[in-house]
Enzyme design. Structure first.
Site, PDB file in Angstrom:
ATOM      1  N   ARG A  34       1.983 -12.166  -0.570  1.00 43.76           N
ATOM      2  CA  ARG A  34       0.632 -12.468  -0.079  1.00 43.76           C
ATOM      3  C   ARG A  34       0.026 -13.671  -0.775  1.00 43.76           C
ATOM      4  O   ARG A  34       0.364 -13.993  -1.914  1.00 43.76           O
ATOM      5  CB  ARG A  34      -0.284 -11.265  -0.342  1.00 43.76           C
ATOM      6  CG  ARG A  34       0.133  -9.968   0.340  1.00 43.76           C
ATOM      7  CD  ARG A  34      -0.585  -9.780   1.642  1.00 43.76           C
ATOM      8  NE  ARG A  34      -0.042  -8.693   2.451  1.00 43.76           N
ATOM      9  CZ  ARG A  34      -0.593  -8.279   3.579  1.00 43.76           C
ATOM     10  NH1 ARG A  34      -1.697  -8.845   4.036  1.00 43.76           N
ATOM     11  NH2 ARG A  34      -0.044  -7.308   4.286  1.00 43.76           N
TER      12      ARG A  34
ATOM     13  N   LYS B 289      -9.581  -2.177   1.699  1.00 40.89           N
ATOM     14  CA  LYS B 289      -9.321  -1.020   2.565  1.00 40.89           C
ATOM     15  C   LYS B 289     -10.102   0.210   2.106  1.00 40.89           C
ATOM     16  O   LYS B 289     -10.591   0.984   2.933  1.00 40.89           O
ATOM     17  CB  LYS B 289      -7.831  -0.715   2.616  1.00 40.89           C
ATOM     18  CG  LYS B 289      -6.981  -1.899   3.022  1.00 40.89           C
ATOM     19  CD  LYS B 289      -7.317  -2.367   4.412  1.00 40.89           C
ATOM     20  CE  LYS B 289      -6.794  -3.753   4.640  1.00 40.89           C
ATOM     21  NZ  LYS B 289      -5.985  -3.982   5.802  1.00 40.89           N
TER      22      LYS B 289
ATOM     23  N   ARG C 258       0.834  -1.194   0.000  1.00 42.05           N
ATOM     24  CA  ARG C 258       0.000   0.000   0.000  1.00 42.05           C
ATOM     25  C   ARG C 258       0.873   1.250   0.000  1.00 42.05           C
ATOM     26  O   ARG C 258       1.940   1.278   0.607  1.00 42.05           O
ATOM     27  CB  ARG C 258      -0.885   0.026   1.241  1.00 42.05           C
ATOM     28  CG  ARG C 258      -2.122  -0.875   1.144  1.00 42.05           C
ATOM     29  CD  ARG C 258      -3.000  -0.746   2.370  1.00 42.05           C
ATOM     30  NE  ARG C 258      -2.322  -1.230   3.549  1.00 42.05           N
ATOM     31  CZ  ARG C 258      -1.722  -0.477   4.451  1.00 42.05           C
ATOM     32  NH1 ARG C 258      -1.736   0.844   4.341  1.00 42.05           N
ATOM     33  NH2 ARG C 258      -1.128  -1.002   5.495  1.00 42.05           N
TER      34      ARG C 258
ATOM     35  N   SER D 198      -1.263  -3.515  10.338  1.00 40.66           N
ATOM     36  CA  SER D 198      -0.919  -4.414   9.236  1.00 40.66           C
ATOM     37  C   SER D 198       0.327  -5.245   9.565  1.00 40.66           C
ATOM     38  O   SER D 198       1.306  -4.717  10.090  1.00 40.66           O
ATOM     39  CB  SER D 198      -0.661  -3.592   7.979  1.00 40.66           C
ATOM     40  OG  SER D 198      -1.810  -2.839   7.665  1.00 40.66           O
TER      41      SER D 198
ATOM     42  N   CYS E 268       0.775  -7.480  11.835  1.00 43.56           N
ATOM     43  CA  CYS E 268       1.045  -7.610  13.266  1.00 43.56           C
ATOM     44  C   CYS E 268       0.274  -8.773  13.885  1.00 43.56           C
ATOM     45  O   CYS E 268       0.119  -8.852  15.097  1.00 43.56           O
ATOM     46  CB  CYS E 268       0.727  -6.315  13.988  1.00 43.56           C
ATOM     47  SG  CYS E 268       1.921  -5.016  13.613  1.00 43.56           S
TER      48      CYS E 268
ATOM     49  N   TYR F  26      -1.403  -3.516  -6.831  1.00 41.29           N
ATOM     50  CA  TYR F  26      -1.149  -4.371  -5.669  1.00 41.29           C
ATOM     51  C   TYR F  26      -2.148  -4.209  -4.524  1.00 41.29           C
ATOM     52  O   TYR F  26      -2.454  -3.090  -4.104  1.00 41.29           O
ATOM     53  CB  TYR F  26       0.265  -4.110  -5.115  1.00 41.29           C
ATOM     54  CG  TYR F  26       0.823  -5.303  -4.362  1.00 41.29           C
ATOM     55  CD1 TYR F  26       1.486  -6.305  -5.048  1.00 41.29           C
ATOM     56  CD2 TYR F  26       0.651  -5.451  -2.989  1.00 41.29           C
ATOM     57  CE1 TYR F  26       1.978  -7.419  -4.383  1.00 41.29           C
ATOM     58  CE2 TYR F  26       1.142  -6.557  -2.319  1.00 41.29           C
ATOM     59  CZ  TYR F  26       1.807  -7.538  -3.022  1.00 41.29           C
ATOM     60  OH  TYR F  26       2.290  -8.643  -2.364  1.00 41.29           O
TER      61      TYR F  26
ATOM     62  N   ASP G 217      -9.405  -9.686   8.860  1.00 42.27           N
ATOM     63  CA  ASP G 217      -8.862  -8.349   8.596  1.00 42.27           C
ATOM     64  C   ASP G 217      -9.828  -7.202   8.895  1.00 42.27           C
ATOM     65  O   ASP G 217      -9.396  -6.148   9.323  1.00 42.27           O
ATOM     66  CB  ASP G 217      -8.414  -8.262   7.130  1.00 42.27           C
ATOM     67  CG  ASP G 217      -7.447  -7.114   6.873  1.00 42.27           C
ATOM     68  OD1 ASP G 217      -6.457  -7.001   7.615  1.00 42.27           O
ATOM     69  OD2 ASP G 217      -7.680  -6.337   5.933  1.00 42.27           O
TER      70      ASP G 217
ATOM     71  N   HIS H  40     -10.521  -2.272  11.452  1.00 43.07           N
ATOM     72  CA  HIS H  40      -9.437  -3.137  10.952  1.00 43.07           C
ATOM     73  C   HIS H  40      -9.225  -4.262  11.984  1.00 43.07           C
ATOM     74  O   HIS H  40      -8.257  -4.250  12.732  1.00 43.07           O
ATOM     75  CB  HIS H  40      -8.172  -2.293  10.796  1.00 43.07           C
ATOM     76  CG  HIS H  40      -7.059  -2.956  10.068  1.00 43.07           C
ATOM     77  ND1 HIS H  40      -5.734  -2.595  10.246  1.00 43.07           N
ATOM     78  CD2 HIS H  40      -7.042  -3.954   9.145  1.00 43.07           C
ATOM     79  CE1 HIS H  40      -4.965  -3.329   9.459  1.00 43.07           C
ATOM     80  NE2 HIS H  40      -5.725  -4.166   8.797  1.00 43.07           N
TER      81      HIS H  40
END
Ligand code: GTP
Ligand code: SPV
Ligand code: MN
Length: 598
Positions: free
Chosen positions: A383, A224, A76, A266, A268, A215, A291, A244
């Site tokens: 990912r 998001k 991002r 993110s 974590c 991406y 998420d 989130h």
């Protein structure tokens, strides 16, 4: 070019909008997606033919593909993400803002002819179970077939979403272009993108424009952009929460069940906690989401959560049979891998997946790689895109339009020091303060300096679609709706010793911490009052069969007054950023914390 809609939709506004975007972007053709399996297969075949996808060995990973992005387009881009509210103060000090009219002029230029030589795909999707009162519909226009197949996994995509939309339902429009028109003589690249990037949100008109990146969160607009930035604005206006957060169900050996939602920044640990294999016997975990959570007060006064997504876009690096068995099982088939290593027998590999490294593979940079190579085989933000239904512990409640009742909310970040393993907020306002105070070391999920500590309130810093100070106020105001809000906890799996080793084993052992939270929400155990919140009585933390010394445990729970006083000073400074948008409730909490330490 006239777009031919026959049989696809009768929604007049939708048709007009698609025509308008086709006129602006001038693609070579328009493809209206129906979300069928045949369509998915055809698009994957097309991606293979164009050299974007490499099919994986069907004996090892059926229905799966490897692909690698342009090395400049791997995460991002927060510095290119904009919230274009009419007033700058409504975007707030933590977002990039530009006047909507100015931004529209920029976008108008950028998007003019930007799809030349490409197919323009139209992707209708539902975020959340079809017809859920908590759900939302979106339509993404994109010139990236890679984005289409990812959206097909990540959302409930296709005809059914159009049916729910009907002839005049409302939807969030999103326009996405990789920003590389195929003008005559220009050869396409396997990962088209542009050095110019704009990820733009118009919160008042609830629309999204994304340019230049293919991406993840930049390109899969349901995630998001819609489910957090736009949804958070809608949630504020309508009195609910778009967060989130992962959603996980836990059942104790006696059969009692509670659901938790947890916000970590993110990379974590959300996917890992959502799919936990608990190290303690007799406890069962089920995954509702990894998420994003949309939460609303139900008729019974409790907070109910749905996962608006339908798949996982999870961090590959570090995922292994020992760290996340359920994720490894989920990605055994029908999965798209982006920026991992491609082995010689056409399977995937990344750092941390196995102890033994393959002797040779093709790295995410499409170069030969051996264990001696100085660069990693997989990008740290590599990912997998995989259907949620394939997760062995997926909750049947994932499709429940009502959502699941949340008993506890957990905040956490990467903190090498200061924050103990777990503690509980005194009440909702204090819990809101814990969310507002969250800081975490940065990860590879966004462009930036990895490891640098930054404030990341509610793990929403990159995702809040309005003024973060107003967002704090919105959280505080939830108490006016109900007296049955969940308990709030704070965790830190990442505290380190003087040598830089993690003090806590993490992963499956995090089940021990969840057990403590579970027993607190079900009023089975007491806790010790400390200046920062309720700490576990050490006997209540289940450390059966865990090889951990008393000394380490003490370190994990140390509340160092000196360190905390420094943190309080830092928070005082940080909160001034929000000026008159900082709610009094947060200032009062900070004062109270300072007082408890004096
Ligand atoms: P996003 O998808 O970016 O929102 O990330 P996420 O929050 O879902 O993070 P994820 O679960 O994918 O974890 C990211 C990284 O943290 C991985 O490399 C994990 O191996 C690591 N990680 C997850 N849980 C733990 C833990 O309990 N302890 C330690 N030390 N590392 C962890
Ligand atoms: C995150 O960065 O929090 C993600 C990955 O979940 S992305 O979809 O790229 O935002
Ligand atoms: Mn995330």
């Amino acid at each position: 070019m006239r777009v031919e809609f026959s049989g696809w939709t009768k929604h007049r506004l939708l048709m007009e909008w698609i025509q308008e975007i086709a006129d602006l972007c001038t693609p070579k053709s328009v493809y209206l997606c129906d979300g069928s399996e045949e369509e998915y297969t055809e698009l994957c075949e097309l991606l293979v033919k164009d050299g974007v996808f490499t099919p994986l060995n069907p004996q090892k990973r059926p229905g799966s593909f490897w692909c690698a992005s342009d090395p400049s387009d791997v995460a991002r881009v927060e510095d290119r993400t904009f919230i274009c509210s009419r007033l700058e103060k409504d975007a707030g000090p933590t977002n990039h803002w530009k006047d909507p009219e100015e931004m529209k002029a920029i976008l108008d230029k950028l998007f003019q002819g930007c799809m030349e030589g490409r197919v323009m795909y139209v992707v209708p999707f539902s975020m959340g179970p079809y017809g859920s009162a908590l759900g939302m519909l979106g339509v993404q226009i994109t010139d990236s077939p890679y984005a289409v197949v990812n959206m097909a996994i990540m959302t409930r995509m296709g005809k059914k979403a159009l049916e729910v939309l009907g002839e005049n339902g409302s939807f969030i429009p999103g326009v996405h272009s990789v920003g590389m028109p195929l003008k005559v003589g220009i050869k396409d690249s396997v990962w088209p993108c542009s050095q110019t990037k704009y990820i733009v949100h118009f919160p008042e008109e609830r629309s999204i424009w994304s340019y230049g990146s293919g991406y993840g969160g930049n390109a899969l607009l349901g995630k998001k952009c819609l489910a957090l930035r736009i949804a958070s604005v809608k949630a504020r206006d309508e009195g609910w929460l778009a967060e989130h957060m992962l959603i996980v169900g836990i059942t104790n050996p006696e059969g009692e069940k509670h659901y938790f939602a947890a916000a970590f920044p993110s990379a974590c640990g959300k996917t890992n906690l959502a799919m936990l294999t608990p190290a303690i016997a007799g406890w069962k975990v089920e995954c509702v989401g990894d998420d994003i959570a949309w939460m609303k007060v139900g008729k019974d006064g409790r907070l109910y959560a749905i996962n608006p997504e339908n798949g996982f876009f999870g961090v590959a690096s570090g995922t292994s049979m020992s760290s996340n068995l359920n994720a490894m099982k989920t990605i055994e088939k029908n999965t798209i891998f982006t920026n991992v290593g491609l082995t010689d027998d056409k399977d995937v590999w990344w750092e941390g997946m196995t102890k033994d490294k393959p002797s040779h593979l093709i790295s995410w940079k499409r170069q030969d790689w051996t264990p001696e190579s100085s660069e990693p085989a997989a990008h740290p933000n590599s990912r997998f895109t995989t259907p949620a239904k394939q997760c062995p512990i997926i909750s049947p409640s994932m499709d429940d339009p009502q959502g699941v009742p949340i008993s506890g909310i957990i905040f956490g970040g990467r903190r090498a020091s200061l924050e103990p393993l777990v503690y509980e907020a005194f009440d909702w306002a204090h819990g809101t303060f814990l969310g507002a105070s969250l800081s975490s070391e940065m990860t590879a999920a966004a462009k930036g300096v990895i490891g640098q500590l930054r404030h990341d309130p509610f793990a929403m810093l990159p995702f809040c679609g309005y003024n973060m100070g107003d967002y704090f106020a919105h959280w505080l105001s939830m108490e006016n709706q109900t007296s049955k809000l969940p308990k709030i906890f704070h965790v830190n799996w990442f505290r380190k010793d003087e040598q830089g080793n993690f003090l806590w084993p993490g992963y499956g052992d995090n089940g021990r911490v969840l057990k403590w939270c579970f027993e607190r929400v079900s009023h089975q155990i007491e806790a010790d009052r400390s200046p920062i919140g309720w700490l576990p009585k050490l006997d209540d933390l289940d450390i059966d069969n865990l090889n951990i010394s008393q000394e380490t445990l003490t370190k994990l729970f140390t509340v160092d007054a000196h360190e905390w006083k420094k943190e309080i000073e830092e928070l005082k400074k940080y909160f001034t950023l929000f000026k008159d948008h900082l709610p009094e409730g947060i200032s009062l909490q900070l004062q109270a914390l300072e007082k408890r330490f004096s």
